[in-house]
Design a protein around this motif. Structure first.
Motif, PDB file in Angstrom:
ATOM      1  N   SER A  63       0.819  -1.206   0.000  1.00  0.00           N
ATOM      2  CA  SER A  63       0.000   0.000   0.000  1.00  0.00           C
ATOM      3  C   SER A  63       0.854   1.258   0.000  1.00  0.00           C
ATOM      4  CB  SER A  63      -0.958  -0.008   1.183  1.00  0.00           C
ATOM      5  OG  SER A  63      -0.276  -0.337   2.351  1.00  0.00           O
TER       6      SER A  63
ATOM      7  N   ASP B  58      -6.649  -2.305   1.964  1.00  0.00           N
ATOM      8  CA  ASP B  58      -5.587  -1.298   2.011  1.00  0.00           C
ATOM      9  C   ASP B  58      -5.523  -0.616   0.643  1.00  0.00           C
ATOM     10  OD1 ASP B  58      -4.625  -3.342   0.466  1.00  0.00           O
ATOM     11  OD2 ASP B  58      -2.968  -3.874   1.789  1.00  0.00           O
ATOM     12  N   ASP B  59      -4.489   0.174   0.410  1.00  0.00           N
ATOM     13  CA  ASP B  59      -4.402   0.884  -0.865  1.00  0.00           C
ATOM     14  C   ASP B  59      -3.719   0.049  -1.929  1.00  0.00           C
ATOM     15  OD1 ASP B  59      -5.795   3.201  -0.213  1.00  0.00           O
ATOM     16  OD2 ASP B  59      -4.091   3.909   0.967  1.00  0.00           O
TER      17      ASP B  59
END
Ligand code: WT7
Length: 646
Positions: A265, A516-517
């Motif tokens: 992320s 998450d990213d």
């Protein structure tokens, strides 16, 4: 709704499979109640040079943090994949190679040939100065030499780092630099769907920034490529004089086997490091049980060796089991949409394992492409890399498998080395869209992401694993602290997967995707931060925010918001330029699907970009943007909504 659809284990499977429901329950119980005893036995599937006495010595606690299995044992994984099969199956097929173009001759490679090729190349690596522990970067297409290169590294104790041949020179350069490798293995060109991929030219471009000592070039398409005097040599010249015997190096169970870069992320891609003993046990065992693999069956995992699926389930798992593994150079839609199923018929494939994105793309083209092939040889289907939507699952089951073949929807990660949550075809009733039940020794739990509290029964939250398993990654190459911080600091004492997950009343796990990213585009994992940083490297870009958006075929697409520098005109031409820029910087798989110019981005008063809102706008889910009270300037959102492209 789909939760209520259940496909029970077919009767023949319940009767004949390696693992039936009762055995699963029994073995699973033992694997968590007496893990040392369980793993001591299961690890016997690998030939150890010096037997281990210690089993699991891992601890997820900060004070005592380590991941270690079978530590005092020694082995060689190449010998486990090759030499030990020679007495019985020297003349049996190890690799079937099907080229991109069906009219190009295929290659059928026996265990004895694969052994000889591996030894010759291992000796060539040594002659080129490669020693135990050295990192070798591999940037090769899907050809048997890629497997030979991996096995040759494993044979002499060198650590391979494969870079997917679809990655750009920039990405390749970063990965060579990070693991400080001074040798690269590549080919003149790759070939996919009739198109040439300039691999050697990409290597040359990468090496302008990070010089290496040696490049070994495989002659594949025969393209005329410039060779740098003193640095570049041809693969065939290097093996010509080499002996077909090479003594396998005695490796410690915890000696590194490979590094594979994967996106997180934040920051640059991480070098996921796997070691030898635990990984060998985990991949061989999961390959056998998940696919119910029996000797002489033709098995096909359609993943590229540039991803972990290719490492574990094209090469190491199947070869450790003496399997026939099919390696496909091409793509599902070339020369036409029947290609996969023609290959199935050509080699009488029994087990087929692919990613949902490919299935969705084929589903869209209509059933005729499938139905005009026979596919009677198929007995088991597998899915990997991203959630499979129930609609695609049913199509795979009904149309591809003629309603006859169970589907194993295998959830796992680069970090886990092999399958973690998956049905076993003779044991698990299937629910379309659910990866179902944990594999032996895997202890999943679901936590409330806010409080960290472990939830019981039917629930939804963040997926963690509470104890180690043999195939787990051991560290982030060169950054052990990052390993701990990324995976073990969030929920102390457990491994955090990054995935959201729901558990139903029957105890089935349903992966809901990354929380998450990280975005998952066609089963390929990408950090939004990576794409953002590529964008801001462009001199007209001041700021960028990237989020995932729903995409029918790819699962997720890439949606980029870009704020240009003062005085820049946001033209269509610049928009196209920026899209191409990312494509060049990272690789075609990172090409943004949508790029929206954003005079400013929605931020909190403390300056944090509110990605939640950007995700909603990208998904066109704008009815309910949630709490926007912390926005510094609510007009920003209005502007973005009004100017959504398309
Ligand atoms: C991420 C890992 C599995 C090896 C290839 C990808 C997603 C993977 C499934 C599945 C739902 C899945 C997860 C995971 N994922 N398999 N069967 N169902 N999601 O490995 O690139 O490390 O990506 O892929 O989000 O965290 P990877």
């Amino acid at each position: 709704m789909s939760e209520h659809v259940v496909h029970p284990v077919p009767e023949e499977w319940a009767k004949n499979a390696l693992i039936d429901a009762e055995t699963y329950a029994e073995k699973y119980r033992r694997s968590v109640e007496d893990p040392d005893g369980f793993w001591r036995e299961e690890a016997q599937r690998i030939d150890w040079i010096k037997p281990f006495t210690k089993v699991n010595e891992s601890s997820f606690d900060e004070d005592d943090f380590r991941v270690r299995w079978f530590e005092d044992g020694t082995l060689n994984l190449s010998a486990n994949c090759l030499d030990r099969h020679l007495p019985e199956k020297a003349q049996d097929v190890a690799i079937i190679w099907e080229p991109d173009d069906p009219n190009t001759p295929n290659r059928i490679i026996t265990y004895s040939q694969l052994h000889a090729d591996t030894c010759r190349f291992a000796n060539a690596l040594k002659a080129n100065g490669v020693k135990k522990g050295d990192r070798v970067t591999i940037y090769l297409p899907m050809v048997p030499e890629a497997a030979v290169a991996m096995l040759a590294c494993a044979r002499i104790g060198a650590v391979h780092s494969i870079v997917f041949a679809g990655f750009s020179p920039e990405a390749l350069c970063g990965r060579i630099q990070d693991c400080q490798s001074d040798i690269v293995l590549t080919a003149d060109e790759g070939l996919r769907g009739g198109k040439k991929v300039p691999l050697k030219a990409n290597v040359d471009a990468a090496l302008e920034k990070v010089p290496v000592r040696r490049v070994i070039v495989l002659h594949h398409t025969g393209a005329d490529v410039p060779m740098v005097e003193g640095r570049d040599v041809w693969w065939y010249d290097e093996i010509e004089e080499q002996n077909a015997q090479c003594e396998p190096e005695e490796m410690g169970a915890e000696d590194p086997l490979f590094i594979l870069y994967t996106s997180g992320s934040t920051g640059k891609p991480k070098g996921v490091l796997h070691t030898t003993g635990g990984y060998a046990v985990w991949t061989a065992m999961t390959h056998e049980y998940t696919f119910d693999y029996r000797p002489n069956q033709v098995y096909w995992c359609a993943a590229d060796i540039g991803w972990v699926t290719g490492h574990s389930y094209v090469v190491y798992g199947p070869l450790a089991n003496g399997a026939i593994t099919l390696m496909f150079e091409g793509v599902p839609n070339y020369p036409d949409f029947s290609r996969f199923w023609q290959v199935v018929d050509k080699y009488q494939v029994e087990i087929f394992y692919a990613a949902p994105t490919a299935l969705r793309a084929l589903m869209r083209e209509g059933d005729e492409w499938v139905k005009k092939t026979c596919r009677k040889s198929l007995r088991l289907l597998g899915s990997v890399g991203e959630p499979i939507n129930p609609e695609a699952w049913e199509w795979y089951h009904k149309v591809v498998g003629d309603g006859r073949c169970p589907i194993v929807d295998t959830w796992w990660q680069t970090e886990t080395g092999g399958h973690m949550i998956t049905p076993l075809p003779g044991a698990t009733d299937l629910k379309p869209g659910s990866a179902s039940m944990p594999f032996f020794g895997v202890q999943p739990a679901i936590v409330d992401p806010a409080s960290g509290e472990v939830l019981e029964g039917a629930c939804e939250g963040a997926l963690i694993i509470t104890d180690s398993w043999p195939g787990q990654m051991r560290t982030v190459y060169g950054d052990h602290e990052r390993f701990f911080q990324t995976y073990f600091s969030q929920y102390p004492g457990s491994y955090f997967t990054g995935d959201g997950c729901r558990r139903d009343e029957d105890g089935y796990y349903w992966i809901t995707g990354r929380i998450d990213d990280v975005i998952n585009v066609s089963g390929h994992r990408m950090g939004t931060a990576e794409i953002e940083s590529a964008l801001v490297e462009h001199d007209k870009v001041a700021e960028a925010a990237v989020v995932g958006m729903p995409h029918d075929i790819k699962g997720q697409g890439i949606y980029a918001y870009v704020t240009t520098t003062a005085g820049t005109e946001d033209t269509e031409e610049l928009r196209q330029d920026l899209i191409q820029w990312v494509r060049r910087e990272i690789g075609p798989i990172a090409t943004p699907d949508v790029l929206q110019f954003a005079p400013s981005l929605p931020k909190t008063r403390s300056g944090k970009i509110m990605r939640r809102i950007l995700r909603k706008i990208a998904a066109n889910d704008t009815g309910n943007l949630g709490d926007t009270s912390t926005l510094a300037d609510p007009d920003v959102v209005e502007h973005l909504l009004a100017n959504r492209p398309g």
